[in-house]
Design an enzyme around this catalytic site. Structure first.
Site, PDB file in Angstrom:
ATOM      1  N   VAL A 107      -7.433  -0.121  -0.518  1.00 36.83           N
ATOM      2  CA  VAL A 107      -6.397  -0.419   0.432  1.00 36.83           C
ATOM      3  C   VAL A 107      -5.247  -1.082  -0.317  1.00 36.83           C
ATOM      4  CG1 VAL A 107      -5.803  -2.270   2.175  1.00 36.83           C
ATOM      5  CG2 VAL A 107      -7.993  -1.173   2.009  1.00 36.83           C
ATOM      6  N   CYS A 108      -4.102  -0.661  -0.289  1.00 42.40           N
ATOM      7  CA  CYS A 108      -2.737  -1.125  -0.975  1.00 42.40           C
ATOM      8  C   CYS A 108      -2.742  -0.884  -2.556  1.00 42.40           C
ATOM      9  CB  CYS A 108      -2.445  -2.503  -0.568  1.00 42.40           C
ATOM     10  SG  CYS A 108      -0.823  -2.982  -0.990  1.00 42.40           S
ATOM     11  N   SER A 109      -2.673  -1.911  -3.324  1.00 50.03           N
ATOM     12  CA  SER A 109      -2.601  -1.794  -4.705  1.00 50.03           C
ATOM     13  C   SER A 109      -4.052  -1.795  -5.290  1.00 50.03           C
ATOM     14  CB  SER A 109      -1.716  -2.958  -5.157  1.00 50.03           C
ATOM     15  OG  SER A 109      -2.413  -4.081  -4.898  1.00 50.03           O
ATOM     16  N   THR A 127      -0.361   4.173  -2.387  1.00 47.70           N
ATOM     17  CA  THR A 127      -0.231   2.861  -2.351  1.00 47.70           C
ATOM     18  C   THR A 127       0.503   2.346  -1.773  1.00 47.70           C
ATOM     19  OG1 THR A 127      -0.875   0.704  -4.074  1.00 47.70           O
ATOM     20  CG2 THR A 127       0.686   2.733  -4.626  1.00 47.70           C
ATOM     21  N   ALA A 160      -1.763   2.989   2.099  1.00 47.92           N
ATOM     22  CA  ALA A 160      -0.622   2.522   1.664  1.00 47.92           C
ATOM     23  C   ALA A 160      -0.599   0.765   1.730  1.00 47.92           C
ATOM     24  CB  ALA A 160       0.587   2.924   2.576  1.00 47.92           C
TER      25      ALA A 160
END
Length: 322
Positions: A107-109, A127, A160
Site C-alpha cells: 500500500v502506498c510507499s 505507489t 497508490a
C-alpha cells in the site's frame, strides 16, 4: 476458498490508514460474505506497540512469530521509508514470508520496501503519485505506472497512496470471491468498488478546486455539465476571453494538466458512472459524454484505463441492478 491468512507489515511512522483500510475490508468481507474467512494480523520487526505518523499507537506481532505460510502479505507505507528500506532484518523477513505467500502486496510507499527486498524486479508497480518518480529512479528495474490506483503483475499487487489500499483490498476480495462479494463490502463501507480513472486525476482535480484565476475556476465548475459542447482549446479560450496560448499556459499552471487531458478525464468519469449505473447503449453513452463516436471513447478507455467500455460494464455494471 478456506481460511486465508493476511499479514500486514508495518513499522514506526507508518500511515495508519495504510494499515487499517485493508484490515477493514478483510474484516467486513469475513462478516458479510459467507465464503470469506480472512485471519488478519499486524506485524513489525520487533513486535509490540508501533507509533504511526498520526500519533496513534497500535499493537503488532513480531515478524519472527509469524508462522508460514501466510496467504497474503501486505506491506504498508509510511513517512520514513528510508529507514524501513535500510532495515535488513525487516527485508529478510519480508522475503521469507513472500517466498511462501500466494500473493504479495503493498500500500502506498510500501512499494519501496518490496523493491528494496528485490520483489519488484522486472515487474510493473505503482505507489503514491508524489513518489512515483523517486521509485522509478531508485529502482530502474521496476516499471512504475504513475497513474494506476493499483497494479497487478502476476502474484504481486501494488497500490497508490493511502486510501488506494482500500481499492486494492476490494480487488483482492473480488479476486478471491468474485465482484459481487467485493461490491457488498464496498456498499457496507460506503466506498466506490472501483474509482474511475487513475490516481493522477486526484492531484489535478483537487488543485483545480483551488485555482487562483476566477475565469479558470468558473470554467472548471461549468465543464462537467457541458460535456457535449465544443470543448476544444480555441472554444474554451474564447469562453474565458484569453488567447489560446495564454489560456493553455494558465490552465496547465493552475490545474496541472492540459485542457484536453482534463476534459478527457471528465468525460471518462461520466462514462464510467453511466456504464456502472445504467443500461444505456455504449454508443449513446459515448454521445452524451461528449466522445461522439464509440470508437473515440474506446480509444480513451484503452489509453487511460487499459480496458474497454464493454469490459468495464461487464465487471462493474451489475451494481446498476442490485
Amino acid at each position: 476458498m478456506g481460511d486465508l491468512g493476511v499479514a500486514v507489515v508495518t513499522f514506526p511512522s507508518a500511515q495508519i490508514l495504510d494499515v487499517t483500510g485493508p484490515l477493514e475490508v478483510f474484516s467486513s468481507a469475513t462478516r458479510l460474505v459467507p465464503a470469506a474467512a480472512y485471519r488478519t494480523q499486524v506485524v513489525s520487526s520487533s513486535g509490540g506497540p508501533v507509533l504511526a505518523s498520526s500519533g496513534l499507537s497500535f499493537g503488532t506481532t513480531a515478524l519472527t512469530d509469524v508462522v508460514e505460510p501466510v496467504d497474503t502479505l501486505v506491506v504498508a507505507g509510511g513517512r520514513d521509508m528510508a529507514e524501513a528500506c535500510a532495515d535488513e532484518d525487516l527485508l529478510a523477513h519480508v522475503r521469507r514470508l513472500a517466498s511462501s505467500a500466494r500473493r504479495i502486496t503493498s500500500v502506498c510507499s510500501g512499494a519501496f520496501v518490496l523493491a528494496a527486498a528485490g520483489l519488484l524486479e522486472g515487474r510493473r508497480a505503482t505507489t503514491h503519485w508524489a513518489e512515483c518518480q523517486l521509485l522509478a529512479s531508485a529502482h530502474p528495474d521496476v516499471s512504475v505506472d504513475g497513474d494506476a490506483i493499483y497494479v497487478r503483475d502476476g502474484d504481486v499487487w501494488t497500490s497508490a497512496g493511502v486510501t488506494a489500499g482500500i481499492d486494492l483490498a476490494l480487488a483482492l476480495v473480488a479476486d478471491d470471491h468474485g465482484p459481487r462479494a467485493a461490491a457488498a463490502v464496498a456498499r457496507h463501507l460506503v466506498v466506490y468498488l472501483r474509482r474511475s480513472g487513475g490516481q493522477t486525476q486526484f492531484s489535478p482535480l483537487l488543485a483545480a478546486q483551488a485555482a487562483e484565476s476566477e475565469p479558470v475556476r468558473e470554467l472548471l465548475a461549468w465543464l462537467p455539465d457541458h460535456l457535449t459542447a465544443d470543448l476544444s482549446v480555441p472554444a474554451l479560450a474564447r469562453r474565458v476571453h484569453l488567447s489560446e496560448r495564454q489560456f493553455s499556459r494558465v490552465f496547465k499552471t493552475e490545474v496541472g494538466v492540459t485542457p484536453s487531458e482534463h476534459v478527457e478525464r471528465l468525460r471518462l468519469e461520466a462514462a464510467c458512472q453511466l456504464l456502472e449505473t445504467t443500461r444505456h447503449a455504449v454508443d449513446h453513452i459515448a454521445r452524451i459524454c461528449g466522445f461522439g463516436a464509440p470508437e473515440t471513447m474506446n480509444r480513451a478507455f484503452r489509453r487511460r484505463l487499459d480496458t474497454t467500455p464493454g469490459d468495464h460494464r461487464r465487471h462493474f455494471g451489475h451494481l446498476a441492478v442490485q
